[in-house]
Design an enzyme around this catalytic site. Structure first.
Site, short mmCIF file in Angstrom:
data_model
loop_
_atom_site.label_atom_id
_atom_site.label_comp_id
_atom_site.label_asym_id
_atom_site.label_seq_id
_atom_site.Cartn_x
_atom_site.Cartn_y
_atom_site.Cartn_z
N GLU A 235 1.02 -1.34 -0.08
CA GLU A 235 0.10 -0.11 -0.11
C GLU A 235 0.68 1.32 -0.06
O GLU A 235 1.80 1.49 1.03
CB GLU A 235 -1.16 -0.03 1.10
CG GLU A 235 -2.10 1.04 1.06
CD GLU A 235 -1.56 2.32 1.82
OE1 GLU A 235 -1.45 3.31 1.07
OE2 GLU A 235 -1.86 2.36 3.25
N CYS B 197 -1.05 8.68 3.51
CA CYS B 197 -1.11 8.09 2.48
C CYS B 197 -2.33 8.99 1.63
O CYS B 197 -2.49 8.80 0.31
CB CYS B 197 -1.21 6.87 2.52
SG CYS B 197 0.01 5.97 3.27
#
Length: 992
Positions: free
Chosen positions: A744, A778
């Site tokens: 990720e 993120c």
């Protein structure tokens, strides 16, 4: 704190309120008094243009009512024809106005709207020339209809216009008074606040010119003010600043009102602002007592739907008596119920701060009314209600108390009821009158429509003759046995044995935040021993050895260990929050959210493992059984980042352990202490030491050695795209089995905003998404794409709102933006800023450099860039780039999405629009993992918004989702020939 904690059991509070009303109210007599009012209103209903009539014809619960509401909320502010046409087509296309109702309103509106739909394009497709001409005509007609609708709720677009309307009403009903409210959204920057201050100042001057200072404020018109409109940071965390800056502003308004002997009421706001409002109120009360002691017009609004409303009245009464003042207090039900419910659920609070049953709010209102009527020396009550039964009850209690009071209604609402009430009482009636531009006030209109249009509201049921009068005027004086009406936040995901929601903290409540601040004083960041990279083979071997027994541990036992660790982490929330503040430089809000996310991961993956790791019988031919099983793979390397050093660390580790794998955990080198403490909790819960090993060290050495080591069965990684590629290549180069990688990574996360979006909501979402956590998420917003028709105004609002953020020490509750993680991160961001200074238009002041302990501070930054294509890399910090669309090549929002897709990332995307079909079409077109419509794009919740992207943003599957654990497992099918020994007993018995 002035008041008790707002999060208390509803039944306990209601029982107390009912006890306070014993012997004080004969409800049957009140209902008898109200019955002829209701009968008269039903015999002589309001005219077809009145709000009650609209709600009766088009209930908010219907598609038609919702379409009208959405158009009223958005259409007037849309600057361009294309968006206005698309919005009108989208909303009217969802409803059927060709009904059979026979009222004047229904005949007029249904015929006009149904015919107008024929001229509108389908969905979000551009119309042809003739259709466009017809569509423009339809939109113009719809605009006029919405403006007429606005006039039913807004007394005037200027104070002068409103006062003209009020004078006309005075001539018809001399007992009417007005309280003008210069409504609008809360201030987002100081310029907004000063503009509202000027608006209030001008309004008081105009009202004063028509007032009689020799009369008491009860007899003059007055004004209501909203504190959040007068300060851009009206929140508990900014208490010192608010008291320093806001109190003088409001005091100037108080002086003007006092000199003219007007009523000035501070409007009520959300629960988390109540204590702050009381601080401001008390500071002002002291000034009134010292500077204008003869003034009897100062007051505030009180919300009966709050569980601590009665205690609030006791406190306000005590303040009045202490300062020898007589206050004017408006009692309302409250207008933020849905927002309060959602906030309590999102924060994981123990109870709701408002009543969940409508009749419980009614009980509270009556108890509060009695308390106000019992203090005539300190309070002049103003009862704002449209409920005939409540009005009758107030008249009954007021007569018994022989206390002065007034009734209040909202302009455009309750006119029929009050027409009848005023025939039977001499009590004065004041109209709460919104003033302002329709395009600015219709968000307020929609909120009132939702509040008063709900199926359970008196206003709605009054016009519904299917609801008999006995039911309409039924006594509210009883305790709901099934209490509360909604699952409590801890049980948000269902009753036991469903997963329990993690418990949070309301940082605006002093007793709830006190343990966190105490933990900060006592918590030290422990030193973590560096792992000797030469020992990597030994660590992997130990993990492989532990795997042989751990995989055989029943999944129920493994899940129980994770739940035990989750419970321990929940108990130790204050200590872990303090660690996050000290080691990872988290602000308190972010720290609490991260601990909760870690708890949720542990519980969610425990449940998921028990769900998916049960054998599945598959259909097949007779004489054999077929079963699909999931099995563990072996030792997993878990490499977690510093930006979520507890939540992501715990999620990776829990997923691997729950599925029977062992773990070699490599935390970020900047935040190993948090990981160490998490590992201790898991070991204490029963996870064997060799099944979970913590290996602290640099990624270039320790991480690389673990990835390359033989015997590793999988790697799960969260971090940069660059490092993910390095890991991918390293795994591909290894001999032996193909090792799975779950990665990720980040992204150039974008938000597309069209011109139907509410600018204030956009600005809130942008500031939270781009600058919260110092942009070190993120999911953080990197690229904002604004429609050119609203870009200038929204950019100016963003500049102002970003400038109001407090950057500094994360240990302070007032800090919004802390430092970035280390000097390397700060230097990298500054290199990007230097580049942008030469390539783009700077929108915020340059970031100042600092050499303090928080020397890695990067203040929020924003730039306007020439195009979407010019944004080529992620800047991992509080840096926002803004581009425009809506003209030339980028006139179609679908093309904007294509340009965003072409960047190659696909983690998060925001869409801000009131055009529902557009939102769905754009979401379907985007190659993005997490799409958020009309909200911020950060803060994915475990099990609710599974998180993860595609393309350059990661491999999937999504963390916190139902598919995640499968990637940690191998699949095994076992087929058994059940007739090998002869005979097919199952087949024979089936046909016997």
């Amino acid at each position: 704190m002035h008041l008790p904690i707002p999060y208390r059991p509803e039944a306990d509070v209601v029982s107390h309120r009912l006890a306070s009303l014993e012997g004080a109210l004969d409800w049957s007599a009140a209902a008898a008094a109200a019955t002829p009012w209701v009968e008269a209103v039903r015999r002589h209903p309001p005219p077809f243009w009145a709000m009650e009539s609209l709600l009766r014809e088009y209930p908010i619960s219907s598609a038609e009512g919702l379409a009208l509401m959405r158009l009223a909320e958005a259409l007037l502010r849309v600057p361009d024809a294309a968006t206005a046409i698309a919005l009108t087509a989208d909303q009217l296309g969802r409803a059927d106005f060709e009904g059979t109702a026979d009222s004047t309103l229904s005949r007029l509106s249904s015929a006009a709207i149904a015919m107008s739909k024929k001229f509108l394009p389908e969905g979000d497709h551009p119309p042809g020339l003739m259709a466009k001409l017809g569509a423009r005509t339809v939109v113009a007609a719809t605009l006029r209809a919405v403006q007429l609708l606005g006039r039913q709720f807004v007394l005037g677009q200027t104070i002068a216009e409103a006062m003209d309307e009020a004078r006309s009403a005075h001539r018809k009903q001399g007992a009417l008074r007005f309280s003008y409210d210069m409504l609008g959204e809360g201030a987002r920057n100081d310029a907004d606040a000063l503009r509202y201050l000027d608006s209030y100042t001008q309004a008081i001057g105009a009202i004063a010119a028509g007032a009689d200072a020799a009369r008491g404020p009860e007899h003059n018109d007055g004004i209501s003010i909203k504190l959040s409109a007068l300060h851009p940071r009206y929140e508990d965390a900014q208490r010192e600043r608010v008291l320093r800056e806001l109190v003088p502003r409001v005091w100037r308004l108080c002086e003007l009102a006092a000199d003219a002997n007007l009523n000035l009421t501070i409007d009520a706001e959300e629960v988390d602002r109540l204590e702050l409002s009381l601080d401001v109120f008390e500071a002002l009360a002291a000034r009134v007592a010292a500077g204008r002691p003869q003034w009897r017009g100062f007051g505030l609004a009180l919300q009966a739907y709050q569980t601590r409303a009665l205690e609030l009245i006791a406190h306000v009464t005590a303040v009045a008596r202490r300062h020898k003042l007589r206050l004017m207090c408006r009692l309302v039900k409250g207008a933020y119920w849905d927002a309060e419910i959602k906030r309590a659920q999102e924060l994981g609070l123990p109870h709701y701060p408002v009543f969940t049953h409508k009749h419980h709010s009614d009980v509270s209102y009556l108890a509060c009314a009695r308390a106000l009527l019992s203090a005539p020396d300190a309070v002049y009550p103003q009862f704002a209600t449209h409920n005939a039964g409540t009005i009758a009850a107030i008249l009954q209690m007021a007569e018994a108390a022989q206390a002065p009071f007034e009734l209040q209604r909202l302009h455009g609402m309750g006119e029929g009821v009050y027409r009848e009430v005023m025939k039977s009482t001499t009590a004065p009636v004041r109209v709460y009158a919104p003033v302002g531009q329709h395009k600015d006030l219709l968000a307020y209109l929609v909120r009132r429509l939702l509040e008063n249009g709900a199926n359970s509201s008196f206003v709605n049921q009054l016009g519904d003759e299917q609801v008999n009068i006995g039911e309409l005027l039924m006594s509210p004086l009883w305790l709901e046995p099934s209490n509360p009406a909604l699952p409590l936040p801890p049980a948000l995901y269902g009753p036991a044995p469903a997963r329990r929601n993690s418990e949070g903290v309301d940082l605006a409540v002093e007793p709830m935040r006190a343990p966190l601040l105490a933990a900060l004083e006592t918590t030290a960041v422990p030193a973590v021993e560096l792992f000797d990279v030469a020992s990597a083979p030994k660590a992997v071997a130990a993990s492989a050895a532990a795997f042989r027994s751990w995989r055989k541990t029943p999944v129920e036992t493994r899940a129980a260990m994770l739940r035990q660790a989750a419970d321990a982490l929940q108990r130790e929330l204050p200590r872990f929050c303090a660690l996050l503040v000290k080691e990872a430089f988290k602000t308190w809000g972010d720290a609490v959210a991260e601990v909760r996310e870690a708890v949720d991961f542990l519980r969610y993956y425990a449940d998921e493992a028990e769900r998916i790791m049960q054998p599945v019988a598959l259909p097949g031919p007779t004489g054999e059984s077929n079963e699909l099983r999931l099995t563990a793979r072996g030792p997993w390397v878990c490499i977690s980042p510093w930006n979520f050093p507890l939540a992501i660390f715990a999620g990776q580790v829990a997923a691997a352990l729950a599925t029977g794998n062992t773990v070699l955990a490599k935390p970020a080198e900047q935040t190993p202490a948090i990981a160490l403490e998490a590992v201790k909790l898991l070991h204490a819960a029963g996870v064997p030491a060799d099944a979970l090993q913590l290996l602290h060290g640099p990624g270039e050495t320790v991480g690389a050695a673990l990835v390359a080591a033989p015997g590793v069965a999988g790697v799960v990684f969260t971090g940069s795209t660059q490092v993910a590629r390095i890991i991918h290549r390293a795994l591909a180069a290894k001999e032996g089995p193909i090792v799975p990688l779950i990665a990720e990574t980040g992204g150039i996360n974008a938000m597309l905003v069209d011109s139907s979006a509410l600018p204030e909501q956009v600005v809130d979402a942008v500031v939270q998404s781009a600058f919260r956590s110092a942009g070190q998420r993120c999911s953080a917003l990197r690229l904002l794409v604004l429609h050119d028709g609203i870009a200038d105004a929204v950019i100016e609002m963003i500049r102002g709102a970003a400038g109001e953020l407090a950057a500094g020490d994360p240990a302070l509750l007032s800090t919004d933006v802390g430092p970035v993680i280390d000097a390397e991160a700060a230097d990298n961001i500054r290199r990007h800023l230097k580049r942008l200074d030469s390539e783009a238009k700077r929108l915020l002041a340059p970031a100042s450099s600092s050499s303090s302990a928080e020397g890695n501070m990067i203040a929020p930054q924003a730039y306007e860039v020439p195009s979407i294509d010019s944004v080529t890399s992620e800047i991992f910090g509080p840096v926002l780039q803004i581009a425009r669309w809506g003209t030339g090549e980028l006139s179609d929002p679908a093309e904007v999405i294509d340009r965003i897709n072409a960047l190659g990332y696909g983690l998060t995307l925001g869409i801000q629009t009131r055009i529902d079909s557009r939102a769905q079409a754009l979401a379907a077109r985007a190659h993005v993992g997490n799409i958020y419509v009309n909200r911020n794009i950060i803060g994915a919740v475990v099990g609710v918004q599974p998180f993860g992207g595609e393309g350059l943003s990661g491999t999937g599957p999504k963390a916190g989702g139902p598919h995640y654990l499968y990637r940690f497992c191998a699949e095994q099918t076992v087929t058994v020939n059940t007739t090998a020994a002869g005979g097919n007993a199952a087949l024979l018995s089936a046909v016997a």
